[in-house]
Design an enzyme around this catalytic site. Structure first.
Site, PDB file in Angstrom:
ATOM      1  N   ASN A  41     -10.306  32.086  31.966  1.00  0.00           N
ATOM      2  CA  ASN A  41     -11.266  31.196  31.285  1.00  0.00           C
ATOM      3  C   ASN A  41     -11.227  29.777  31.857  1.00  0.00           C
ATOM      4  OD1 ASN A  41     -11.762  33.294  29.558  1.00  0.00           O
ATOM      5  ND2 ASN A  41     -10.752  32.393  27.771  1.00  0.00           N
ATOM      6  N   GLY A  42     -10.014  29.278  32.039  1.00  0.00           N
ATOM      7  CA  GLY A  42      -9.847  27.901  32.502  1.00  0.00           C
ATOM      8  C   GLY A  42     -10.440  27.710  33.889  1.00  0.00           C
ATOM      9  N   ASN A  63       1.586  30.710  25.044  1.00  0.00           N
ATOM     10  CA  ASN A  63       0.403  29.841  25.075  1.00  0.00           C
ATOM     11  C   ASN A  63       0.488  28.670  24.089  1.00  0.00           C
ATOM     12  OD1 ASN A  63      -1.876  32.605  25.760  1.00  0.00           O
ATOM     13  ND2 ASN A  63      -1.050  31.108  27.188  1.00  0.00           N
ATOM     14  N   TRP A  71     -12.687  29.550  35.366  1.00  0.00           N
ATOM     15  CA  TRP A  71     -14.150  29.723  35.291  1.00  0.00           C
ATOM     16  C   TRP A  71     -14.810  28.379  34.976  1.00  0.00           C
ATOM     17  CZ3 TRP A  71     -17.907  28.898  31.590  1.00  0.00           C
ATOM     18  CH2 TRP A  71     -19.119  29.576  31.752  1.00  0.00           C
ATOM     19  N   GLU A 115      -1.198  52.632  33.725  1.00  0.00           N
ATOM     20  CA  GLU A 115      -1.841  52.351  35.010  1.00  0.00           C
ATOM     21  C   GLU A 115      -2.373  50.926  34.944  1.00  0.00           C
ATOM     22  OE1 GLU A 115      -1.885  54.307  37.633  1.00  0.00           O
ATOM     23  OE2 GLU A 115      -0.864  55.914  36.544  1.00  0.00           O
ATOM     24  N   ARG A 148       0.245  40.129  37.163  1.00  0.00           N
ATOM     25  CA  ARG A 148       1.475  40.129  36.369  1.00  0.00           C
ATOM     26  C   ARG A 148       1.143  40.514  34.931  1.00  0.00           C
ATOM     27  NH1 ARG A 148       1.186  34.525  38.152  1.00  0.00           N
ATOM     28  NH2 ARG A 148      -0.013  33.298  36.666  1.00  0.00           N
ATOM     29  N   LEU A 149       2.204  40.845  34.178  1.00  0.00           N
ATOM     30  CA  LEU A 149       2.005  41.274  32.783  1.00  0.00           C
ATOM     31  C   LEU A 149       2.102  40.113  31.800  1.00  0.00           C
ATOM     32  CD1 LEU A 149       3.919  44.679  32.669  1.00  0.00           C
ATOM     33  CD2 LEU A 149       1.450  44.334  32.503  1.00  0.00           C
ATOM     34  N   ASP A 197      -7.921  36.976  31.172  1.00  0.00           N
ATOM     35  CA  ASP A 197      -7.443  35.772  31.864  1.00  0.00           C
ATOM     36  C   ASP A 197      -8.539  35.201  32.770  1.00  0.00           C
ATOM     37  OD1 ASP A 197      -5.552  33.855  32.508  1.00  0.00           O
ATOM     38  OD2 ASP A 197      -4.698  35.031  34.151  1.00  0.00           O
TER      39      ASP A 197
END
Ligand code: IPE
Ligand code: IPE
Ligand code: MG
Length: 250
Positions: free
Chosen positions: A24-25, A70, A27, A209, A196-197, A22
């Site tokens: 990319n946007g 997505n 960045w 973990e 978050r997942l 996560d």
């Protein structure tokens, strides 16, 4: 000591790492670039993660590259991500075979555009006899969707008399999930700072973990990976027991 030999001896080393890639946007935005440029740079980090894990003797790696949710992104962004997935499958096939990495895809592959589906199917086929690291690409994947699909299959089989409802177990449910042939993740790494997942491996992560890194995915490096593995080795996994019980069992 080399990382590879350590991984085999040290049972605290994670056997299965799962990564939520996560950031990319963000960045791209912080550099004044379009979000798609972040995805382009992020695809380099996919190689870093795959070969970095392989070099360290990790047995399995799952990469969350595109979630079922997505699909609600702008079309240009979806098209870019799908093209990058296809390019990864096409360009890395030879190296993945050379390294004996077995690739599978989890998620709704029928939803993928033709080129991406064909390229990933070809990669899965070309690597199906590989015996080294297992690499699962989560594409159009959703954890809840995967559980719904498993429950539906069990119900259909029960109606046909092929499954006895009283005999449904954790293990039998597991066998209907798309991750059925993978061990549960030991370590989940999420880059990009969110904690978050996002619907990733909900059943399988029961005792994983979690490691959250502020690093944005295009900046992911072997150092980030080593930092996450090092944090994992310092944790005590208790599975409901007391710390003393776990320490005593060694
Ligand atoms: C990860 O980066 C790529 C995918 C989720 C497919 P994002 O595109 O989510 O980047 P941010 O979170 O907007 O920065
Ligand atoms: C999670 O990232 C999905 C993938 C990494 C493929 P998102 O950026 O889509 O997650 P949310 O929307 O911030 O939860
Ligand atoms: Mg994101």
């Amino acid at each position: 000591m080399k990382a590879q030999s350590r991984s085999i001896r040290d049972k605290k080393f994670p056997a299965h790492i799962a990564i939520i890639l996560d950031g990319n946007g963000r960045w791209a935005t912080t550099k004044g670039l379009p979000r798609t440029a972040g995805h382009e740079h992020g695809s380099k980090s996919v190689r870093t993660a795959v070969y970095g894990c392989h070099d360290r003797g990790i047995a399995a790696l799952t990469l969350y590259a595109f979630s079922a949710a997505n699909w609600s992104r702008p079309k240009l962004e979806i098209d870019t991500l799908m093209r990058l997935c296809a390019e990864f499958a096409e360009n890395e096939l030879e190296e993945l075979v050379r390294r004996d990495i077995q690739v599978t895809v989890i998620g709704d592959i029928d939803e993928l555009p033709r080129r991406t589906r064909k390229a990933t199917e070809a990669l899965v086929e070309a690597t199906k006899s590989c015996k080294g690291m297992k690499l699962a690409l989560a594409l159009s994947y959703g954890g809840r969707q995967d559980m719904v699909s498993a429950i539906r299959q069990i119900a259909i089989r029960a109606r046909a008399g092929l499954v006895i409802p009283e005999e449904v177990t954790e293990e039998s449910i597991r066998s209907y999930l798309s991750t059925g042939n993978l061990p549960d993740p030991d370590l989940v790494i999420r880059t990009g700072g969110e904690r978050r997942l996002s619907d990733f491996l909900l059943f399988e992560c029961a005792y994983a973990e979690l490691f959250f890194s502020e690093t944005l995915w295009p900046d992911f490096s072997e150092e980030t990976l080593d930092e996450a593995i090092a944090a994992f080795t310092r944790r005590q996994r208790r599975y409901g027991k007391t710390g003393a019980q776990v320490a005593e069992a060694g």
